[in-house]
Scaffold this active site. Structure first.
Site, mmCIF file in Angstrom:
data_model
loop_
_atom_site.group_PDB
_atom_site.id
_atom_site.type_symbol
_atom_site.label_atom_id
_atom_site.label_comp_id
_atom_site.label_asym_id
_atom_site.label_seq_id
_atom_site.Cartn_x
_atom_site.Cartn_y
_atom_site.Cartn_z
ATOM 1 N N GLU A 118 51.434 37.702 -50.851
ATOM 2 C CA GLU A 118 51.397 35.903 -50.871
ATOM 3 C C GLU A 118 51.032 35.327 -52.338
ATOM 4 O OE1 GLU A 118 48.245 34.491 -48.370
ATOM 5 O OE2 GLU A 118 49.233 32.624 -48.188
ATOM 6 N N LYS A 195 54.972 28.951 -44.831
ATOM 7 C CA LYS A 195 53.977 29.409 -43.879
ATOM 8 C C LYS A 195 53.529 28.597 -42.839
ATOM 9 C CE LYS A 195 49.295 30.946 -44.904
ATOM 10 N NZ LYS A 195 48.130 31.162 -46.017
ATOM 11 N N CYS A 232 50.970 35.384 -44.070
ATOM 12 C CA CYS A 232 49.352 35.787 -44.077
ATOM 13 C C CYS A 232 48.884 35.292 -42.771
ATOM 14 C CB CYS A 232 48.807 35.045 -45.189
ATOM 15 S SG CYS A 232 47.189 35.740 -45.297
HETATM 16 N N1 LIG Z 1 45.976 33.560 -46.989
HETATM 17 C C1 LIG Z 1 45.540 33.575 -45.902
HETATM 18 O O1 LIG Z 1 46.122 33.035 -45.159
HETATM 19 N N2 LIG Z 1 44.117 34.066 -45.621
HETATM 20 C C2 LIG Z 1 43.535 33.567 -44.501
HETATM 21 C C3 LIG Z 1 42.776 34.692 -44.059
HETATM 22 C C4 LIG Z 1 43.385 35.745 -43.080
HETATM 23 O O2 LIG Z 1 44.091 35.430 -42.593
HETATM 24 O O3 LIG Z 1 42.643 36.770 -43.331
#
Ligand SMILES: NC(=O)NCCC(=O)O
Length: 383
Positions: A118, A195, A232
């Site tokens: 990401e 996203k 993510c």
């Molecule tokens: N980049 C992101 O969405 N991280 C959030 C934390 C997670 O989903 O572990």
């Protein structure tokens, strides 16, 4: 090295006796994947470039009417290459250089589809809540320097490239998005997937920068199968995986940036469960390392101000629809994981477990429609 564990698998292998490790592995990880022979040229490139290289095979049964549909995916995890105080353009070019080396190695391993982590062109600076210089890393998904860079690689290596970036949408008031650009093996931009779920937890202050995506659950038909990208935090949302799968995704990539203290115990479960529940392959990719920021920031939790997010634990892996999975890459080093898949396993597993047939979607569609109404009351029976 940071004093962090190298990998969970290394600890298991180091401590469980030889006759028991196979059974422990079967119970924890499912059917054992085959080992993929990787060419010397790739092994040498990895050793010279100081990145881990691992290769596995996730097989399907032979069918009478369909030929095997073999695809090799490459998952790349990496640290940022310079201090976060360096000029923006130098940080971006240093990452381009690193990725070019790793993609070249992937091509010598016969990789057909590669996915990066990401927001791969930048430090994960959203923790800071500062706008400059971090918003300067944003680029057009269609014409940005990173997309042009990936287009060249895609053409050169006949490879589909998934390039998750911070997008600046020049056609809609210059707003930002967290976007995966999908580049065909011809070099054309096939499309983009934004996203869908933005975290509001801990230092993940991404909601100060961009909104929830508006591209739905696109699936991209590539020369190597139908693919989708669930970025993510979307991995915590079963319906998100489900909709990509209902649109026909055979492989769902999950480029991520997440840290040990927050999510490491969830990491091996969520993408793997999604592969099982949706009869598809999932590829979970996490960045690696600890990124230091010049100005301290707080997390709104009463704890002291700090300069870093914590440790991004890598551990990228691939899961198959039958629940088997590969070991993960390192928790501390850059790495390339090459996995050969037979996409026939998706339908074979669907015919065996029938989750799509037994899913009762109409019932849930009705119930969900009711749940989202303002006058909804929970259906609780009381004496
Ligand atoms: N980049 C992101 O969405 N991280 C959030 C934390 C997670 O989903 O572990």
């Amino acid at each position: 090295m940071s004093g962090e564990l190298e990998s969970l698998e290394q600890v298991l292998q180091g401590h469980i006796p030889g006759q028991e490790i196979k059974e422990v592995w079967r119970i924890l990880y499912g059917k054992e994947p085959g080992i993929l022979d990787l060419p010397d040229v790739a092994v040498n490139a990895a050793s010279q470039g100081q990145f881990e290289l691992k290769g596995f095979i996730l097989e399907a049964a032979t069918e009478q009417l369909r030929r095997p549909r073999i695809v090799r995916v490459g998952l790349i995890q990496n640290k940022i290459q310079t201090a976060t105080t360096e000029p923006v353009v130098e940080q971006i070019y240093a990452l381009h250089k690193r990725i070019a080396t790793m993609v070249e190695a992937a091509s010598t391993c016969g990789v057909n589809i590669v996915c990066f982590q990401e927001a791969w062109t930048m430090p994960f600076a959203f923790c800071t809540r500062e706008k400059l210089p971090w918003t300067e890393f944003a680029e057009s998904a269609e014409n940005g320097i990173t997309t042009k860079f990936c287009q060249e690689l895609a053409r050169k290596y006949n490879m589909v490239i998934i390039s998750p970036i911070l997008e600046r949408d020049e056609s809609h008031g210059d707003v930002l998005w967290n976007t995966a650009v999908v580049i065909s093996n011809t070099g054309a931009v096939l499309g983009k997937s934004r996203k869908n779920h933005i975290p509001r937890i801990g230092d993940f202050n991404e909601s100060s920068y961009y909104m929830e995506g508006n591209t739905g659950h696109k699936v991209f038909q590539t020369a190597f199968g139908k693919i989708a990208v669930n970025i993510c935090y979307g991995r915590h949302h079963p319906l998100n995986w489900f909709m990509y799968s209902m649109n026909g995704a055979e492989i769902i990539f999950n480029p991520s940036a997440t840290v040990g203290e927050l999510s490491e115990s969830l990491w091996p479960i969520e993408a793997r469960n999604a592969a099982i529940a949706n009869h598809c392959f999932t590829c979970a990719i996490n960045r690696v390392g600890t990124e230091h920021f010049e100005n301290e920031f707080t997390s709104g939790d009463g704890k002291k101000a700090h300069h870093d997010f914590g440790h991004f634990y890598g551990s990228s892996y691939v899961s198959a629809p039958d629940g088997s999975r590969t070991p993960g890459l390192s928790r501390v080093n850059d790495g390339l994981l090459v996995v050969e898949l037979d996409l026939n396993l998706c339908r074979q597993t669907s015919d065996k477990w029938n989750f799509k047939m037994t899913g009762r979607y109409e019932m849930y569609a009705e119930e969900l429609a009711r749940v989202t109404k303002a006058d909804f009351q929970p259906d609780i029976v009381r004496e």
